[in-house]
Scaffold this active site. Structure first.
Site, mmCIF file in Angstrom:
data_model
loop_
_atom_site.group_PDB
_atom_site.id
_atom_site.type_symbol
_atom_site.label_atom_id
_atom_site.label_comp_id
_atom_site.label_asym_id
_atom_site.label_seq_id
_atom_site.Cartn_x
_atom_site.Cartn_y
_atom_site.Cartn_z
ATOM 1 N N ARG A 1 1.547 0.524 15.380
ATOM 2 C CA ARG A 1 1.192 0.449 13.970
ATOM 3 C C ARG A 1 1.577 -0.929 13.416
ATOM 4 N NH1 ARG A 1 5.910 3.942 10.936
ATOM 5 N NH2 ARG A 1 4.697 3.429 9.092
ATOM 6 N N ASP B 1 7.264 22.862 -25.428
ATOM 7 C CA ASP B 1 7.141 21.487 -24.907
ATOM 8 C C ASP B 1 8.191 21.331 -23.819
ATOM 9 O OD1 ASP B 1 6.968 18.593 -24.587
ATOM 10 O OD2 ASP B 1 5.982 18.572 -26.540
ATOM 11 N N HIS C 1 15.282 11.930 12.942
ATOM 12 C CA HIS C 1 14.086 12.007 13.799
ATOM 13 C C HIS C 1 13.130 10.850 13.502
ATOM 14 C CE1 HIS C 1 11.912 14.916 10.794
ATOM 15 N NE2 HIS C 1 11.596 13.689 10.525
ATOM 16 N N HIS C 2 13.398 10.091 12.439
ATOM 17 C CA HIS C 2 12.616 8.887 12.195
ATOM 18 C C HIS C 2 13.132 7.725 13.032
ATOM 19 C CE1 HIS C 2 10.511 10.510 8.620
ATOM 20 N NE2 HIS C 2 11.611 11.216 8.497
ATOM 21 N N THR D 1 7.685 26.435 7.398
ATOM 22 C CA THR D 1 6.359 25.883 7.116
ATOM 23 C C THR D 1 5.291 26.828 7.644
ATOM 24 O OG1 THR D 1 7.388 23.736 7.473
ATOM 25 C CG2 THR D 1 5.015 23.755 7.205
ATOM 26 N N HIS E 1 13.546 11.428 4.249
ATOM 27 C CA HIS E 1 12.956 12.674 4.683
ATOM 28 C C HIS E 1 12.782 13.670 3.544
ATOM 29 C CE1 HIS E 1 10.868 14.867 7.628
ATOM 30 N NE2 HIS E 1 11.368 15.931 7.046
ATOM 31 N N HIS F 1 0.845 -1.203 0.000
ATOM 32 C CA HIS F 1 0.000 0.000 0.000
ATOM 33 C C HIS F 1 0.881 1.254 0.000
ATOM 34 C CE1 HIS F 1 -2.808 3.103 1.434
ATOM 35 N NE2 HIS F 1 -2.026 3.287 2.479
ATOM 36 N N GLU G 1 12.235 12.916 0.636
ATOM 37 C CA GLU G 1 11.127 12.332 -0.120
ATOM 38 C C GLU G 1 9.780 12.901 0.346
ATOM 39 O OE1 GLU G 1 10.793 10.430 -2.686
ATOM 40 O OE2 GLU G 1 8.690 9.831 -2.517
ATOM 41 N N SER H 1 13.148 6.475 -13.177
ATOM 42 C CA SER H 1 12.059 7.212 -13.806
ATOM 43 C C SER H 1 11.923 8.604 -13.204
ATOM 44 C CB SER H 1 10.755 6.426 -13.639
ATOM 45 O OG SER H 1 9.654 7.277 -13.803
ATOM 46 N N SER H 2 11.936 8.679 -11.876
ATOM 47 C CA SER H 2 11.698 9.996 -11.294
ATOM 48 C C SER H 2 12.905 10.909 -11.460
ATOM 49 C CB SER H 2 11.271 9.889 -9.832
ATOM 50 O OG SER H 2 12.181 9.108 -9.130
ATOM 51 N N TYR I 1 9.208 15.820 1.359
ATOM 52 C CA TYR I 1 9.034 17.141 0.767
ATOM 53 C C TYR I 1 8.907 17.066 -0.747
ATOM 54 C CZ TYR I 1 9.608 18.656 5.426
ATOM 55 O OH TYR I 1 9.389 18.814 6.766
ATOM 56 N N SER J 1 -0.776 27.442 -3.967
ATOM 57 C CA SER J 1 -0.319 28.827 -4.125
ATOM 58 C C SER J 1 -0.818 29.437 -5.430
ATOM 59 C CB SER J 1 1.212 28.894 -4.094
ATOM 60 O OG SER J 1 1.706 28.362 -2.907
ATOM 61 N N TRP K 1 7.492 -0.561 3.979
ATOM 62 C CA TRP K 1 8.035 0.098 2.784
ATOM 63 C C TRP K 1 9.427 0.636 3.044
ATOM 64 C CZ3 TRP K 1 9.410 5.219 1.446
ATOM 65 C CH2 TRP K 1 9.240 6.170 2.453
ATOM 66 N N LYS L 1 4.723 29.738 5.362
ATOM 67 C CA LYS L 1 3.869 29.434 4.211
ATOM 68 C C LYS L 1 2.396 29.469 4.596
ATOM 69 C CE LYS L 1 5.243 26.868 0.943
ATOM 70 N NZ LYS L 1 6.154 27.030 -0.174
#
Lengths: 379, 189, 533
Positions: free
Chosen positions: C451, C107, C303-304, C329, C254, C78, C256, C170-171, C258, C269, C143, C332
């Protein structure tokens, strides 16, 4: 969904709203962190509430401004758009103020963290080792050591379509066969490590969790102030039965602890003495040991599962005794999934469980395996 | 348009390749950081003369616990002769461990150490340890092994107790020499 | 959506290929953008179906539907499907469609690479999803792929690793293309500080991608060699260190976060000024705040992993760095609020979803701040509190942003207005159910539910039942979006004007709706007056 369930669900939704309006806490709807029973957990709880109140106040303020704007600055009310798009003053203000708030939060957080990290001197050391999927506890000062697995009744109920209603079991999935016993008012060092993959040892009432990592030793400390039973869980995904390796701590007075240590030592001495047991003793103990150690894969009725062989009527459980003992004690050479239980269980437990497997579910071989047989089979 | 997107793309692709390399460079960087900060609970190695150069702090006593673990694949028994000892920071100390091969064939094992709390590992140095090399035990052999160590006198005042933990792992047999060689390249001590 | 562009044959210069070849070999940014978006929507439902399996199993205590191993596969896949299959392709799809027409380019800079970076995706997901049919099953170790657990995976293991490699390639190609386009193909007068904020957030995202995805590729390569080639990067027995993987993984992981969220910030925005009829407040500070969030994201990874046991100094450093992210943050959020302030707002569906982001992303931000506080994180870590946190960030934060963008630009893409009634229904159903779904997770997390568990103690039963109901309603509500999109793609609706929205600004709204197959063959000239809204 039954009407009852629906009713409870509606009640739940009401409970959410009540929480915001009046902070009413319904017993069936657990809402908050425990205050716990140690100085650490109390400090952590206080810090948690402090931070929670701060962010709630900020949240209400910010949301209020947004909501005000949404209701008053709308076209349908004839609002004419202002054209400002910049204000150095405002931008500096809302950079500086959050910084000050954050500093205000960082100070108590740092203090609590420093407090938690100072082990200082400890009166005893408990070592916790994570296994797939049980815990091993070593009382290093006392030479006591045992495994602790999910209790047999819970284990039976949690099987797929077991037909057993979990609500009939008190503290479902939070019961173990061998709980840890710890003295109150004692500074205890808790070391965590693991034998296979990473686990994490968490008893919320103690105020922290710590990963148990193979090849690492982690230390922490606790000081339990109130006698009682405290339950926890493994919190790092560790494979199939990650959800089924709970922790139970019995905190008792110092005197009771001394008594327990003496009893436990006597029990361990008896188990390794190799004294013969009767068939009834073996079968009774064997059923419990089987329930906590074997039933997850071979199923409580010995029928096995998709990837796991049945024991009822199997060639191994009804054939050569020595071969059966060897596989249980030293693991299977043909199937790596079958672990060596020699390190995890004592002679008496192994003798009992093998005897049980050879006589339960219609296997009826009549064979008895004694602790001395197991001792001899250990490599 | 005077600009050339292909050039930009090539530069960015180079950057991506460099970051892929950086991922691998993190391995040695991590080792260095661990060494410096104590992350990972690694212990240091020093020479005898370096160890003797440290001032003994006779005022303080630190408890050092010895914890032993055996990997489930290894048919060995492994215990510290004494579960703990008290040492003065800066003082040379010696701990004895007993290891026994309970199987009926020779087995090679290797011990990996870890120290808790992590910060203490910065000040924990060894001059001699059975974990520096692989250990071969004959069938049924029982052996005493020693660790000579110093808890540095710079150890922070608030550390009164620490644990030195070992886990013995099985070293694969000769059939897998290639594997054991690669693994031996990176030895955590 | 597929046949959207079929309607614009009236432009003489549109020589576009037809049939399946048009899509297979497409080098057109709009077609490729469409394919990305359709793929993303499809994967959103694949990942969503897995989430519903999870919620069905957790509806009641006890095990009713799946065994624990399959449950773990569900949570693991998932996450992989949603992150790499739904969220990232959605962002890249929007970038493909919008960036060239927002900066006045004909293009994307590298059209053929663009085609390839898209077609790698279905291939990679075929690899990943095929593991369900292999001995040992699909990945079930989370994951995050932590060793040693991930190494216990059966035959599917190399497929997992190569799928991640392909997704990364790809990315990275997508990111290179976006930067090359923005750096080289802007219309005359389109200076950097005149770029629409969506383009800005995507430049920063693209740099984050190029800097972090290769590190992930390195980490999973090390897993692969550990499993098959006898190296011991993460194996304690061989002198390696299982924690090293976590450090390297979160060094990617991390940023990722963002990578996923910044494009969503960019979208709202664009939207909020349009419907507030007022220019974006603090354009420059928005750009700087985005850049500093991206920069800081490389210094907070640990922090993870507070619970792994770090020295005090490390814990303090990562706590302070994490708290620091709250500042940009906050800037914003305040800027968006100030944009609405004294505006003249209307509440069409894109605006509703954007306001949803403002409120609910903030909730995720607050719980994130709480978890950044190391000593309390020891209690929150790996409970449903974190599940609540990141789902608040991802679902009403990122997915709402993407949905807002789809509603905002759908009339531009298809030439017809979407059904406003359906859009509003979609918003309100989603918003009520998403909160029923995720808000109670805070409570059960705090009360001690870990979890990634397939079964739980009975004390959590009632909340879990409520959560599951929220989950099913939310999942089914998303079918409304599909219906809305299909209606627009079939041209069923009111004709959209070029400007689409009364107060929309930007180059994309100077083109016809739908825009011609090749946009801006003659570059427009941008001045201060016509620059960003």
């Amino acid at each position: 969904m039954s009407v009852d369930k629906l009713k409870r669900t509606v009640l739940g939704l009401i409970a959410v709203s009540l929480f915001f309006v009046s902070g009413v806490v319904l017993a069936e709807y657990p809402l908050n962190l425990t205050e716990g029973v140690t100085p650490t957990s109390q400090k952590v709880y206080d810090l948690h509430m402090t931070i929670f109140y701060i962010v709630t106040v900020i949240g209400i303020a910010v949301f209020a401004v947004m909501t005000w704007s949404i209701f008053h600055h709308r076209k349908s009310k004839g609002a004419v758009p202002a054209q400002f798009h910049h204000s150095t003053f405002a931008e500096i203000t809302w950079t500086i103020i959050p910084i000050l708030i954050l500093v205000g939060m960082a100070i108590p957080a740092t203090k609590t963290l420093v407090f938690m990290e100072q082990t200082g001197d400890a009166e005893m050391t408990l070592k916790v080792t994570g296994y797939q999927w049980k815990w091993k506890y070593d009382y290093l000062d006392e030479d006591i050591s045992f495994f602790s697995s999910l209790a047999a009744a819970d284990n039976e109920a949690r099987q797929l379509n077991s037909g057993i209603d979990p609500s009939t079991i008190e503290n479902y999935l939070k019961n173990v066969d061998n709980p840890i016993v710890l003295p109150v008012d004692t500074k205890i060092r808790i070391l965590t490590t693991a034998a296979d993959v990473i686990h994490s040892w968490w008893v919320p009432d103690l105020g922290w969790k710590r990963d148990a990592i193979p090849g690492y030793i982690n230390d922490n400390w606790t000081y339990i102030e109130e006698p009682g039973v405290y339950r926890g869980k493994c919190t790092e995904l560790c494979g199939k039965d990650h959800g089924f390796m709970p922790i139970v701590v019995h905190a008792v007075s110092k005197e009771d602890y001394v008594t327990w240590v003496a009893e436990k030592k006597a029990e361990q001495a008896a188990a390794s003495s190799g004294k013969d047991m009767t068939m009834a003793e073996l079968m009774e103990k064997g059923k419990t040991v089987y329930g906590t150690n074997c039933a997850a894969c071979h199923m409580p009725n010995g029928e096995g599962g998709a990837a796991f062989p049945a024991l009822a009527g199997s060639a191994i459980a009804t054939g050569d005794v020595a071969n059966h003992v060897d596989i249980v004690v030293n693991g299977s050479k043909n199937n790596p999934m079958m672990q060596a239980f020699g390190q995890q269980l004592n002679d008496a437990d192994l003798a009992a469980v093998i005897t049980y497997e050879r006589n339960a579910w219609g296997n009826d071989t009549g064979d008895m395996v004694q602790p001395s047989d197991v001792k001899a089979a250990r490599k | 348009m005077a600009k050339d997107p292909t050039r930009t793309a090539k530069k960015l692709a180079l950057f991506a390749v460099a970051m892929f390399g950086f991922g691998f460079a993190l391995v040695p960087i991590y080792e260095v950081v661990c060494e410096a900060t104590g992350i990972g609970g690694r212990t240091g190695v020093i020479s005898q003369s370096e160890a003797e150069a440290d001032q003994v702090d006779a005022e303080r006593l630190v408890t050092v616990e010895f914890d032993t673990n055996v990997d489930s694949a290894l048919p060995w028994a492994f215990k510290a002769a004494e579960f703990n000892m008290k040492v003065h920071p800066g003082e040379m100390a010696e701990a004895v461990f007993v290891v026994e091969n309970r199987s009926d064939k020779p087995v090679i094992g290797k011990a990996v150490p870890s120290v808790a709390p992590p910060i203490a590992s910065k000040f924990f140095d060894k001059t001699e340890c059975f974990c520096f090399t692989e250990q071969r035990l004959e069938a049924g052999e029982r052996k005493e092994m020693i660790v000579r160590f110093v808890v540095g006198s710079q150890l922070p005042e608030d550390i009164l107790i620490m644990t030195l933990s070992y886990r013995f792992f099985q070293v694969p047999d000769n059939a897998d020499v290639a594997i054991s060689d690669t693994k031996a390249v990176k030895t955590k001590i | 959506m597929n046949d959207a562009a079929v309607h614009d044959d009236h432009h003489d210069h549109d020589h576009k290929p037809t049939g399946i070849g048009r899509w297979l070999f497409s080098t057109n940014h709009k077609d490729i953008g469409t394919m990305y978006l359709v793929f993303s929507l499809f994967m959103f439902f694949v990942g969503g179906a897995m989430a519903l399996v999870i919620r069905a199993e957790l509806f009641q205590p006890g095990m009713q539907f799946v065994d624990p191993q399959f449950f773990n596969s569900m949570t693991t896949v998932h996450a992989l499907v949603m992150i790499f299959g739904a969220l990232m392709p959605a962002g890249v799809g929007l970038a493909n469609w919008m960036i060239p027409i927002m900066i006045g380019a004909p293009d994307m800079a590298m059209p053929r690479m663009n085609n390839m970076s898209f077609w790698i995706l279905p291939f990679a997901f075929t690899l990943l999803l095929s593991t369900f049919f292999m001995p040992g099953g699909a990945p079930a170790g989370g994951w995050t792929m932590y060793p040693p657990l991930v190494l216990q995976l059966g035959d599917g293991f190399p497929f997992l690793i190569f799928a991640v490699h392909f997704l990364g390639i790809s990315s990275i190609m997508g990111a290179i293309n976006i930067i090359a386009t923005v750096f080289n193909m802007r219309a005359p007068g389109m200076t950097f500080m005149r770029l629409p904020l969506f383009v800005w957030t995507w430049i920063i995202t693209a740099f984050l991608l190029i800097a972090s995805m290769p590190v992930l590729a390195g980490a999973v390569t090390m897993l692969l060699t550990d499993k098959f080639f006898g190296t011991a990067f993460f194996d304690a027995a061989g002198g390696g260190d299982p924690l090293l993987f976590q450090h390297v993984f979160w060094f990617f992981g991390h940023p990722e976060v963002y990578i996923l969220v910044l494009p969503s910030f960019g979208i709202i925005s664009q939207i909020i000024p349009t419907f507030a009829r007022k220019p974006l407040f603090g354009y420059a500070s928005m750009v700087y705040a985005t850049a500093s969030i991206a920069f800081l994201s490389f210094f907070v990874w640990a922090h993870h992993m507070f619970a792994v046991g770090m020295p005090l100094t490390g814990e303090l450093f990562f706590m302070y760095a994490t708290m620091a992210i709250a500042v940009p943050t906050g800037v914003k959020i305040f800027n968006w609020t100030a944009t609405m302030w004294k505006g003249s707002m209307t509440f069409e569906t894109p605006m509703l979803f954007s306001i949803g982001v403002l409120f609910m992303f903030s909730i995720g931000g607050f719980s994130g701040l709480m978890m950044g506080i190391t000593p309390v994180d020891f209690q929150y870590h790996d409970t449903y509190f974190i599940v609540a946190h990141f789902h608040y960030v991802i679902v009403p934060g990122i997915i709402y942003g993407v949905i807002a963008g789809v509603y905002y630009w759908l009339p531009k893409w298809t030439g017809v207005m979407y059904d406003e009634k359906l859009g509003k229904l979609h918003f309100w159903l989603s918003t009520i159910s998403v909160n029923v779904l995720f808000f109670p997770m805070h409570f059960i997390g705090l009360a001690g539910m870990p979890r990634r568990i397939p079964d739980y103690s009975t004390q959590f039963a009632d909340w879990n039942a409520i959560i599951s109901i929220g989950g099913f309603v939310f999942g089914l509500s998303q079918l409304i979006l599909v219906w809305v999109v299909i209606k627009c793609a079939r041209g069923d609706g009111e004709k959209a004007t070029d400007q689409v929205w009364e107060s929309a600004h930007g180059l994309e709204f100077t083109l016809p709706s739908p825009p011609p197959f090749h946009s801006f063959t003659t570059p427009p000239v941008v001045t201060d007056a016509t620059a960003h809204s």
